[in-house]
Write a protein that holds these residues in place. Structure first.
Motif, PDB file in Angstrom:
ATOM      1  N   LEU A 107       0.830  -1.202   0.000  1.00 56.97           N
ATOM      2  CA  LEU A 107       0.000   0.000   0.000  1.00 56.97           C
ATOM      3  C   LEU A 107       0.866   1.255   0.000  1.00 56.97           C
ATOM      4  O   LEU A 107       0.486   2.284  -0.585  1.00 56.97           O
ATOM      5  N   THR A 108       2.018   1.175   0.639  1.00 59.27           N
ATOM      6  CA  THR A 108       2.931   2.318   0.689  1.00 59.27           C
ATOM      7  C   THR A 108       3.792   2.392  -0.560  1.00 59.27           C
ATOM      8  O   THR A 108       3.970   3.458  -1.149  1.00 59.27           O
ATOM      9  N   ALA A 109       4.342   1.248  -0.980  1.00 62.19           N
ATOM     10  CA  ALA A 109       5.265   1.239  -2.122  1.00 62.19           C
ATOM     11  C   ALA A 109       4.559   1.571  -3.431  1.00 62.19           C
ATOM     12  O   ALA A 109       5.088   2.345  -4.244  1.00 62.19           O
ATOM     13  N   THR A 110       3.364   1.004  -3.652  1.00 62.24           N
ATOM     14  CA  THR A 110       2.709   1.222  -4.944  1.00 62.24           C
ATOM     15  C   THR A 110       2.394   2.695  -5.170  1.00 62.24           C
ATOM     16  O   THR A 110       2.512   3.190  -6.294  1.00 62.24           O
ATOM     17  N   LYS A 111       2.014   3.396  -4.123  1.00 65.55           N
ATOM     18  CA  LYS A 111       1.712   4.821  -4.313  1.00 65.55           C
ATOM     19  C   LYS A 111       2.975   5.597  -4.685  1.00 65.55           C
ATOM     20  O   LYS A 111       2.917   6.565  -5.454  1.00 65.55           O
ATOM     21  N   ASN A 112       4.120   5.164  -4.145  1.00 60.66           N
ATOM     22  CA  ASN A 112       5.381   5.817  -4.487  1.00 60.66           C
ATOM     23  C   ASN A 112       5.827   5.434  -5.896  1.00 60.66           C
ATOM     24  O   ASN A 112       6.392   6.264  -6.621  1.00 60.66           O
ATOM     25  N   TRP A 113       5.591   4.193  -6.290  1.00 57.56           N
ATOM     26  CA  TRP A 113       5.987   3.758  -7.634  1.00 57.56           C
ATOM     27  C   TRP A 113       5.263   4.544  -8.712  1.00 57.56           C
ATOM     28  O   TRP A 113       5.841   4.844  -9.752  1.00 57.56           O
ATOM     29  N   VAL A 114       3.984   4.869  -8.470  1.00 55.54           N
ATOM     30  CA  VAL A 114       3.200   5.554  -9.513  1.00 55.54           C
ATOM     31  C   VAL A 114       2.939   7.027  -9.168  1.00 55.54           C
ATOM     32  O   VAL A 114       2.188   7.706  -9.864  1.00 55.54           O
ATOM     33  N   GLN A 115       3.542   7.530  -8.085  1.00 60.57           N
ATOM     34  CA  GLN A 115       3.469   8.931  -7.677  1.00 60.57           C
ATOM     35  C   GLN A 115       2.044   9.453  -7.491  1.00 60.57           C
ATOM     36  O   GLN A 115       1.607  10.410  -8.142  1.00 60.57           O
ATOM     37  N   ILE A 116       1.287   8.785  -6.609  1.00 64.60           N
ATOM     38  CA  ILE A 116      -0.051   9.264  -6.256  1.00 64.60           C
ATOM     39  C   ILE A 116      -0.169   9.357  -4.739  1.00 64.60           C
ATOM     40  O   ILE A 116       0.740   8.938  -4.009  1.00 64.60           O
ATOM     41  N   ARG A 117      -1.291   9.883  -4.257  1.00 67.06           N
ATOM     42  CA  ARG A 117      -1.503  10.055  -2.823  1.00 67.06           C
ATOM     43  C   ARG A 117      -1.597   8.712  -2.108  1.00 67.06           C
ATOM     44  O   ARG A 117      -1.077   8.532  -1.020  1.00 67.06           O
ATOM     45  N   GLY A 118      -2.274   7.759  -2.653  1.00 67.00           N
ATOM     46  CA  GLY A 118      -2.396   6.450  -2.018  1.00 67.00           C
ATOM     47  C   GLY A 118      -3.638   6.351  -1.142  1.00 67.00           C
ATOM     48  O   GLY A 118      -4.264   7.350  -0.773  1.00 67.00           O
TER      49      GLY A 118
END
Length: 395
Positions: free
Chosen positions: A79-90
């Motif tokens: 949940l933390t990594a995917t938002k950073n990978w695609v540059q969104i709020r999450g």
């Protein structure tokens, strides 16, 4: 006359705990990591009665370690990594609260041992995993054009397969296959994660570049993905793939400057985790050709203790510090928990081979190691997860 002053309602979803996925799920990982192995050791020793269940105590133990503890870690990380990978709020706020409630609902359902009506039991057992997998897939697919990693298609394949592994694991007739599939899926996830993180960590610690080449990295991941289906393969094919992957991983470890990593415990333990993957693959190969001479389920526990048990505490420390705005430095307390887990690994894997008559005692001692490790981590880091970032950033 008494006047009542209306106080502003507290927005619970705005609490720091619900701002990022790692905060609530790492808290659950600390709590489940200290409790689930101890509960199993008490059941194994006959001190605690297992749930009156439609599945065996061993099924409960395997399911809870993979899908209770394991997916608390995996869920928080992804949940933390995917938002950073695609540059969104999450995902945050009410969505995170709902996912946590679903995770807790599943634990209650498992504790009741399947005594609930079948429809309710299976709902409790699939609502969390189904929901979080759907959310993660939506993130990776919707924002694929801005994804930082081209090989995230591995997660598109692996994540839905976890649901199938869970269902297989709870079916007594397919329990072994479910364990093999779940272990294989976690193996793929760890290999992808180690490729990405160790290169950064070694660069930061020693200013060295680790070898990364598609001709080596891609076959490793593809072989690992194929071995998810180990139980369905002919023996010759399975053996060839196990040995090939073990050889490629061992070669890459040798090329990844282990002599430097062994100087720093927080890096060394990640290399030990990779070596445990190699050892686990080779024990699977041996088991294909003759009845194992070792005591206990060594192959499975080489992975659960040697990979998950060794790597996860270091990962939780790094993320709990770095993503709350603190400097990522492993202090004496952090190094202590890593040594505890190394000791627990030796107690669970090595000592039963030397003194098999004390097998129940070794299970109890290794569970005590998990309790000590995650109790210390929870005591130290849950307060970080409940507080705002110290650097002033919102999330």
């Amino acid at each position: 006359m008494i006047e009542f002053v209306a106080l502003p309602a507290m927005n619970l979803s705005a609490h720091p705990l619900w701002l990022v996925g790692f905060r609530p799920f790492f808290s659950l990982a600390f709590l489940s990591g200290l409790s689930l192995p101890v509960l199993w050791a008490l059941m194994f020793a006959g001190v605690l009665a297992p749930p009156a269940a439609s599945f065996s105590p061993t099924q409960w133990h395997a399911h809870e370690m993979f899908f209770g503890f394991g997916w608390a870690v995996m869920g928080g990380f992804l949940l933390t990594a995917t938002k950073n990978w695609v540059q969104i709020r999450g995902y945050h706020g009410p969505i995170l609260m709902t996912l946590v409630a679903a995770w807790l609902f599943e634990r209650v359902g498992m504790a009741c041992g399947g005594a609930w009506p079948p429809a309710l039991f299976w709902f409790s057992n699939t609502v969390f995993l189904g929901s979080i997998v759907a959310l993660l897939l939506w993130t990776l697919v919707r924002y694929r054009k801005q994804d930082s990693f081209r090989d995230n298609y591995f997660f598109l394949l692996v994540l839905p397969a976890f649901v199938a592994a869970k269902v297989l694991m709870l079916d007594p007739a397919h329990f072994h296959t479910g364990v093999t599939v779940a272990l294989g899926l976690f193996r793929v996830a760890f290999l992808v994660m180690l490729e990405r993180t160790l290169t950064q960590f070694m660069k930061g610690a020693f200013q060295v570049d680790l070898l990364r080449h598609p001709m080596l990295d891609n076959p490793i991941k593809l072989l690992a993905l194929s071995l998810v289906f180990l139980d369905a393969m002919p023996k010759a094919m399975a053996g060839a793939l196990l040995v090939t992957l073990a050889f490629l991983l061992a070669a890459r470890i040798a090329l990844w400057k282990p002599h430097l990593a062994m100087r720093r415990l927080e890096l060394a333990i990640m290399y030990l985790g990779q070596i445990a993957i190699v050892a686990q693959l080779l024990t699977e190969f041996v088991a294909l050709h003759r009845a194992p001479a070792w005591v206990g389920s060594v192959s499975v526990h080489l992975f659960t203790f040697g990979v998950i048990g060794l790597i996860v505490p270091a990962m939780l420390i790094r993320i709990s510090k770095g993503h709350t705005g603190r400097k990522v430095v492993f202090d004496a307390g952090d190094r202590l928990v890593l040594w505890i887990m190394i000791a627990a690994f030796v107690v669970r894997i090595v000592l039963p081979q030397l003194a098999p008559a004390a097998y129940t005692a070794w299970i109890g001692l290794s569970a005590a190691g998990w309790f000590a490790c995650f109790a210390i981590l929870g005591w130290r880091y849950i307060p970080f997860l409940l507080q705002p970032r110290v650097d002033g950033k919102v999330h």
